[in-house]
Design a protein around this motif. Structure first.
Motif, PDB file in Angstrom:
ATOM      1  N   LEU A 100     -38.613 -95.502  78.633  1.00  0.00           N
ATOM      2  CA  LEU A 100     -38.466 -95.993  77.466  1.00  0.00           C
ATOM      3  C   LEU A 100     -38.844 -95.122  75.993  1.00  0.00           C
ATOM      4  N   ASP A 101     -39.997 -94.379  76.025  1.00  0.00           N
ATOM      5  CA  ASP A 101     -40.268 -92.798  75.361  1.00  0.00           C
ATOM      6  C   ASP A 101     -39.697 -92.467  74.885  1.00  0.00           C
ATOM      7  N   THR A 102     -38.686 -91.822  76.326  1.00  0.00           N
ATOM      8  CA  THR A 102     -37.566 -91.014  75.965  1.00  0.00           C
ATOM      9  C   THR A 102     -36.392 -91.394  75.044  1.00  0.00           C
ATOM     10  N   VAL A 103     -35.967 -92.334  75.832  1.00  0.00           N
ATOM     11  CA  VAL A 103     -34.506 -93.493  74.905  1.00  0.00           C
ATOM     12  C   VAL A 103     -34.622 -93.651  73.768  1.00  0.00           C
ATOM     13  N   ARG A 104     -35.926 -94.262  73.556  1.00  0.00           N
ATOM     14  CA  ARG A 104     -36.555 -94.586  71.566  1.00  0.00           C
ATOM     15  C   ARG A 104     -36.309 -93.141  70.727  1.00  0.00           C
ATOM     16  N   GLY A 105     -37.154 -92.271  71.361  1.00  0.00           N
ATOM     17  CA  GLY A 105     -36.870 -90.996  71.099  1.00  0.00           C
ATOM     18  C   GLY A 105     -35.127 -90.454  70.255  1.00  0.00           C
ATOM     19  N   LEU A 106     -34.633 -91.003  71.747  1.00  0.00           N
ATOM     20  CA  LEU A 106     -33.231 -89.647  71.103  1.00  0.00           C
ATOM     21  C   LEU A 106     -32.509 -91.077  70.324  1.00  0.00           C
ATOM     22  N   LEU A 107     -33.257 -92.090  70.470  1.00  0.00           N
ATOM     23  CA  LEU A 107     -32.520 -92.968  69.399  1.00  0.00           C
ATOM     24  C   LEU A 107     -32.374 -92.867  68.190  1.00  0.00           C
ATOM     25  N   ASP A 108     -33.952 -93.217  68.339  1.00  0.00           N
ATOM     26  CA  ASP A 108     -34.522 -92.322  66.399  1.00  0.00           C
ATOM     27  C   ASP A 108     -34.132 -91.190  65.516  1.00  0.00           C
ATOM     28  N   TRP A 109     -33.534 -90.186  66.703  1.00  0.00           N
ATOM     29  CA  TRP A 109     -32.724 -88.778  66.844  1.00  0.00           C
ATOM     30  C   TRP A 109     -31.977 -89.163  65.933  1.00  0.00           C
ATOM     31  N   ALA A 110     -31.278 -90.054  66.235  1.00  0.00           N
ATOM     32  CA  ALA A 110     -29.898 -90.378  66.363  1.00  0.00           C
ATOM     33  C   ALA A 110     -29.737 -90.670  64.741  1.00  0.00           C
ATOM     34  N   LEU A 111     -30.827 -91.561  64.716  1.00  0.00           N
ATOM     35  CA  LEU A 111     -30.437 -92.769  63.638  1.00  0.00           C
ATOM     36  C   LEU A 111     -31.175 -91.580  61.744  1.00  0.00           C
ATOM     37  N   ASP A 112     -31.924 -90.679  62.684  1.00  0.00           N
ATOM     38  CA  ASP A 112     -33.030 -89.483  61.576  1.00  0.00           C
ATOM     39  C   ASP A 112     -31.983 -88.619  61.442  1.00  0.00           C
ATOM     40  N   HIS A 113     -30.575 -88.529  61.873  1.00  0.00           N
ATOM     41  CA  HIS A 113     -29.882 -87.737  61.520  1.00  0.00           C
ATOM     42  C   HIS A 113     -28.483 -87.977  61.985  1.00  0.00           C
ATOM     43  N   ILE A 114     -27.621 -88.822  61.726  1.00  0.00           N
ATOM     44  CA  ILE A 114     -27.161 -89.652  61.616  1.00  0.00           C
ATOM     45  C   ILE A 114     -26.071 -88.742  60.483  1.00  0.00           C
ATOM     46  N   ASP A 115     -26.801 -88.698  59.510  1.00  0.00           N
ATOM     47  CA  ASP A 115     -26.063 -88.290  57.510  1.00  0.00           C
ATOM     48  C   ASP A 115     -25.670 -87.183  58.152  1.00  0.00           C
ATOM     49  N   ASP A 116     -26.620 -86.077  58.796  1.00  0.00           N
ATOM     50  CA  ASP A 116     -26.475 -84.817  58.589  1.00  0.00           C
ATOM     51  C   ASP A 116     -25.437 -84.063  59.701  1.00  0.00           C
ATOM     52  N   ILE A 117     -24.775 -85.331  61.368  1.00  0.00           N
ATOM     53  CA  ILE A 117     -23.949 -84.965  61.558  1.00  0.00           C
ATOM     54  C   ILE A 117     -23.106 -85.547  61.181  1.00  0.00           C
ATOM     55  N   ASP A 118     -22.940 -86.767  60.070  1.00  0.00           N
ATOM     56  CA  ASP A 118     -21.539 -86.110  59.681  1.00  0.00           C
ATOM     57  C   ASP A 118     -20.764 -85.661  58.857  1.00  0.00           C
ATOM     58  N   LYS A 119     -22.109 -85.319  58.003  1.00  0.00           N
ATOM     59  CA  LYS A 119     -21.570 -84.275  57.220  1.00  0.00           C
ATOM     60  C   LYS A 119     -20.749 -82.302  58.355  1.00  0.00           C
ATOM     61  N   ALA A 120     -21.212 -82.499  59.458  1.00  0.00           N
ATOM     62  CA  ALA A 120     -21.587 -82.129  60.002  1.00  0.00           C
ATOM     63  C   ALA A 120     -19.585 -81.775  60.789  1.00  0.00           C
ATOM     64  N   ARG A 121     -19.937 -83.011  61.159  1.00  0.00           N
ATOM     65  CA  ARG A 121     -17.886 -83.269  61.446  1.00  0.00           C
ATOM     66  C   ARG A 121     -17.126 -83.181  60.428  1.00  0.00           C
ATOM     67  N   GLU A 122     -17.837 -83.592  59.140  1.00  0.00           N
ATOM     68  CA  GLU A 122     -16.297 -83.551  58.085  1.00  0.00           C
ATOM     69  C   GLU A 122     -16.400 -82.143  57.844  1.00  0.00           C
ATOM     70  N   ALA A 123     -17.391 -80.996  57.882  1.00  0.00           N
ATOM     71  CA  ALA A 123     -17.218 -79.575  57.229  1.00  0.00           C
ATOM     72  C   ALA A 123     -16.651 -78.940  58.534  1.00  0.00           C
ATOM     73  N   TYR A 124     -16.785 -78.852  60.051  1.00  0.00           N
ATOM     74  CA  TYR A 124     -16.003 -78.713  60.467  1.00  0.00           C
ATOM     75  C   TYR A 124     -14.617 -79.000  60.665  1.00  0.00           C
ATOM     76  N   ASP A 125     -13.378 -80.418  60.706  1.00  0.00           N
ATOM     77  CA  ASP A 125     -12.972 -80.916  59.894  1.00  0.00           C
ATOM     78  C   ASP A 125     -11.924 -80.717  59.457  1.00  0.00           C
ATOM     79  N   ASP A 126     -13.140 -80.090  57.760  1.00  0.00           N
ATOM     80  CA  ASP A 126     -11.916 -79.473  57.050  1.00  0.00           C
ATOM     81  C   ASP A 126     -11.215 -77.906  56.939  1.00  0.00           C
ATOM     82  N   ARG A 127     -12.918 -77.329  58.051  1.00  0.00           N
ATOM     83  CA  ARG A 127     -12.035 -75.920  58.211  1.00  0.00           C
ATOM     84  C   ARG A 127     -10.581 -76.211  59.265  1.00  0.00           C
ATOM     85  N   SER A 128     -10.856 -77.151  60.288  1.00  0.00           N
ATOM     86  CA  SER A 128      -9.941 -77.119  61.055  1.00  0.00           C
ATOM     87  C   SER A 128      -8.416 -77.090  60.900  1.00  0.00           C
TER      88      SER A 128
END
Length: 128
Positions: A100-128
């Motif tokens: 449970l703690d590991t799962v919650r930690g991973l879900l929290d990490w995803a929520l905390d960093h979703i905007d950063d991941i979206d930006k990275a994906r967009e930058a990657y797609d723009d380069r491709s």
């Protein structure tokens, strides 16, 4: 090489078998549905419909498969109450609670960093 080391081929086969089994476990607990279901069962027992309603986008079939897999792996327990209509509840086992703690930690990490991941994906797609 000592007698305890065993034949190198046997040691490799045993390691490969363990690696394969570990990957199988990670496939189960690392799936998006399993992570969400484990998190949803954190507070306690839930009925199938309660779980389904709290996990947006999951189909009845996928929830059934996820619950069966988690039950098979010993992470959740399914209890059928002998009433009409039957009442079925799911809850985390002691083993499931260790995740449970590991799962919650991973879900929290995803929520905390979703905007950063979206930006990275967009930058990657723009380069491709």
């Amino acid at each position: 090489m000592t007698a305890e080391d065993g034949d190198p081929m046997t040691v490799l086969a045993r390691r490969d078998d363990t690696t394969c089994r570990v990957r199988d476990v990670l496939d189960r607990v690392g799936s998006k549905w399993s992570l969400t279901v484990i998190n949803e069962l954190g507070p306690g027992k839930r009925r199938f419909t309660e779980i389904k309603n709290s996990v947006p986008g999951i189909s009845q079939r996928m929830l059934t498969e996820t619950l069966r897999g988690l039950e098979r792996d010993g992470l959740i327990e399914r209890t059928v109450h002998p009433v009409v209509p039957p009442r079925v509840e799911y809850e985390l086992t002691t083993l499931g609670r260790t995740l449970l703690d590991t799962v919650r930690g991973l879900l929290d990490w995803a929520l905390d960093h979703i905007d950063d991941i979206d930006k990275a994906r967009e930058a990657y797609d723009d380069r491709s």
